[in-house]
Design a protein around this motif. Sequence first.
Motif, mmCIF file in Angstrom:
data_model
loop_
_atom_site.group_PDB
_atom_site.id
_atom_site.type_symbol
_atom_site.label_atom_id
_atom_site.label_comp_id
_atom_site.label_asym_id
_atom_site.label_seq_id
_atom_site.Cartn_x
_atom_site.Cartn_y
_atom_site.Cartn_z
ATOM 1 N N ALA A 152 -12.442 -24.795 14.214
ATOM 2 C CA ALA A 152 -13.875 -24.559 13.997
ATOM 3 C C ALA A 152 -14.106 -23.240 13.269
ATOM 4 C CB ALA A 152 -14.620 -24.568 15.336
ATOM 5 N N LYS A 153 -13.350 -22.196 13.663
ATOM 6 C CA LYS A 153 -13.488 -20.898 13.002
ATOM 7 C C LYS A 153 -13.080 -20.994 11.538
ATOM 8 C CE LYS A 153 -12.235 -17.081 14.958
ATOM 9 N NZ LYS A 153 -11.449 -16.053 15.676
ATOM 10 N N ARG A 154 -12.002 -21.744 11.265
ATOM 11 C CA ARG A 154 -11.543 -21.888 9.887
ATOM 12 C C ARG A 154 -12.577 -22.642 9.046
ATOM 13 N NH1 ARG A 154 -7.096 -23.675 11.024
ATOM 14 N NH2 ARG A 154 -7.407 -25.917 10.769
ATOM 15 N N GLU A 155 -13.134 -23.716 9.620
ATOM 16 C CA GLU A 155 -14.153 -24.486 8.901
ATOM 17 C C GLU A 155 -15.385 -23.635 8.636
ATOM 18 O OE1 GLU A 155 -14.865 -27.925 11.221
ATOM 19 O OE2 GLU A 155 -12.921 -28.852 10.777
ATOM 20 N N MET A 156 -15.785 -22.846 9.639
ATOM 21 C CA MET A 156 -16.943 -21.979 9.459
ATOM 22 C C MET A 156 -16.679 -20.918 8.395
ATOM 23 S SD MET A 156 -19.542 -22.894 11.172
ATOM 24 C CE MET A 156 -20.495 -21.389 11.023
ATOM 25 N N ALA A 157 -15.453 -20.405 8.392
ATOM 26 C CA ALA A 157 -15.101 -19.398 7.387
ATOM 27 C C ALA A 157 -15.158 -20.000 5.987
ATOM 28 C CB ALA A 157 -13.709 -18.840 7.663
ATOM 29 N N PRO A 162 -17.779 -19.611 0.478
ATOM 30 C CA PRO A 162 -17.259 -20.481 -0.580
ATOM 31 C C PRO A 162 -17.237 -19.753 -1.925
ATOM 32 C CG PRO A 162 -19.558 -20.989 -0.185
ATOM 33 C CD PRO A 162 -19.182 -19.907 0.801
ATOM 34 N N LEU A 163 -16.220 -20.001 -2.697
ATOM 35 C CA LEU A 163 -16.140 -19.421 -4.041
ATOM 36 C C LEU A 163 -16.720 -20.445 -5.016
ATOM 37 C CD1 LEU A 163 -15.157 -16.976 -5.643
ATOM 38 C CD2 LEU A 163 -12.978 -18.165 -5.968
ATOM 39 N N VAL A 164 -17.816 -20.080 -5.685
ATOM 40 C CA VAL A 164 -18.550 -21.036 -6.520
ATOM 41 C C VAL A 164 -18.467 -20.624 -7.996
ATOM 42 C CG1 VAL A 164 -20.755 -22.189 -6.905
ATOM 43 C CG2 VAL A 164 -20.144 -21.379 -4.599
ATOM 44 N N LEU A 175 -21.875 -14.757 0.655
ATOM 45 C CA LEU A 175 -21.477 -14.442 2.027
ATOM 46 C C LEU A 175 -22.629 -14.802 2.961
ATOM 47 C CD1 LEU A 175 -19.802 -11.008 1.245
ATOM 48 C CD2 LEU A 175 -18.668 -13.199 1.650
ATOM 49 N N ILE A 176 -22.316 -15.631 3.970
ATOM 50 C CA ILE A 176 -23.370 -16.191 4.813
ATOM 51 C C ILE A 176 -23.057 -15.929 6.281
ATOM 52 C CG2 ILE A 176 -24.610 -18.308 5.431
ATOM 53 C CD1 ILE A 176 -23.581 -19.461 2.732
ATOM 54 N N ARG A 201 -13.229 -13.128 -14.639
ATOM 55 C CA ARG A 201 -13.465 -11.779 -15.147
ATOM 56 C C ARG A 201 -14.504 -11.062 -14.295
ATOM 57 N NH1 ARG A 201 -15.979 -11.942 -19.688
ATOM 58 N NH2 ARG A 201 -16.324 -14.190 -19.793
ATOM 59 N N TYR A 202 -15.418 -11.861 -13.715
ATOM 60 C CA TYR A 202 -16.461 -11.301 -12.856
ATOM 61 C C TYR A 202 -16.563 -12.109 -11.558
ATOM 62 C CZ TYR A 202 -18.089 -8.886 -17.050
ATOM 63 O OH TYR A 202 -18.166 -8.089 -18.167
ATOM 64 N N LEU A 203 -16.688 -11.402 -10.451
ATOM 65 C CA LEU A 203 -16.967 -12.038 -9.167
ATOM 66 C C LEU A 203 -18.234 -11.404 -8.606
ATOM 67 C CD1 LEU A 203 -16.221 -13.924 -6.814
ATOM 68 C CD2 LEU A 203 -14.978 -11.994 -5.807
ATOM 69 N N ILE A 204 -19.243 -12.231 -8.404
ATOM 70 C CA ILE A 204 -20.502 -11.748 -7.848
ATOM 71 C C ILE A 204 -20.480 -11.987 -6.339
ATOM 72 C CG2 ILE A 204 -23.014 -11.998 -7.871
ATOM 73 C CD1 ILE A 204 -22.770 -13.109 -10.718
ATOM 74 N N ALA A 205 -20.405 -10.907 -5.591
ATOM 75 C CA ALA A 205 -20.426 -10.995 -4.126
ATOM 76 C C ALA A 205 -21.863 -10.837 -3.658
ATOM 77 C CB ALA A 205 -19.526 -9.922 -3.516
ATOM 78 N N ASP A 206 -22.435 -11.943 -3.194
ATOM 79 C CA ASP A 206 -23.849 -11.926 -2.806
ATOM 80 C C ASP A 206 -23.992 -11.765 -1.298
ATOM 81 O OD1 ASP A 206 -26.665 -12.222 -3.195
ATOM 82 O OD2 ASP A 206 -26.477 -14.255 -2.399
ATOM 83 N N PHE A 207 -24.626 -10.673 -0.888
ATOM 84 C CA PHE A 207 -24.786 -10.331 0.525
ATOM 85 C C PHE A 207 -26.134 -10.768 1.092
ATOM 86 C CE2 PHE A 207 -21.289 -7.750 -0.702
ATOM 87 C CZ PHE A 207 -20.609 -7.372 0.448
#
Length: 272
Positions: A152-157, A162-164, A175-176, A201-207
Amino acid sequence: MTSIFNSAHYLSEHAESLAVEIVEGVLYTMKIDIPEREKEQAITMYIELMKSLGKSLLDGDQERVPESLIEWSKKNAEGQVSSGGNISEIVVRYPTTRDILTDLLTRISIELGLSLEENAFLIKRINAILDISLNETVFAFERLSDKFKDEAKREMAELSAPLVPIKEGIAVLPLIGEIDSYRATFILENVVPKTVELQLRYLIADFSGILNLDIEIARYLHQIGNMLRLLGIDVVVTGLRPELAQTVVNSGIDMTFFKTFANVKHALERIQ
């Protein structure tokens, strides 16, 4: 010992009727109702138990425990785990089962003329078997519960980080929920390798979906960001609410290396 052998033959020959009596007695005494299929499975198991007990008395094998009892115990535990039930719902049946089996074996002992010592021997033997069944049930429940929690923890993680990919060389990491050490480790071990595979080249980390963020986790995420920078990936941070930004400031993290924007839309506009 002739009377013990007689009781062994009796248990084997009357296994079916005795099994029905045991199951019906437990259900009636405890005022519980179970599906017919589950009831049939219990009866089948007790038939095997009575036959096995009889055979062990004939062979003198006091260590014999029917495999069907072990499997039945494990299946009971599995059913409780999968349904979200408590182990106590199964454990609470054992005292009643002991009482009914004790009365049943005592009645058989009287009918066949067993001595008090022989009757005590039968009761001790059946209690030892029930103890094994109880232990197997509890141990299986604990193992399966831990496995279920880990899955369950792995599925929730996976769902919460998710990398989109949205364009060639650009992906968003939304990040949710709550970020703990387990999910931070998941990002490190699963998301970081994917960024390399996708040749980002770019990763947008959305908090923006983060509920809370403590200093320890903020530092951990910062380390992940530095690792991505070393891999040639520019990390862009979006959605930092005032309280999250305050946590970052209090942690002493240097954010000057990361571009920050109010939201993903603004970040994409600037990147393009």
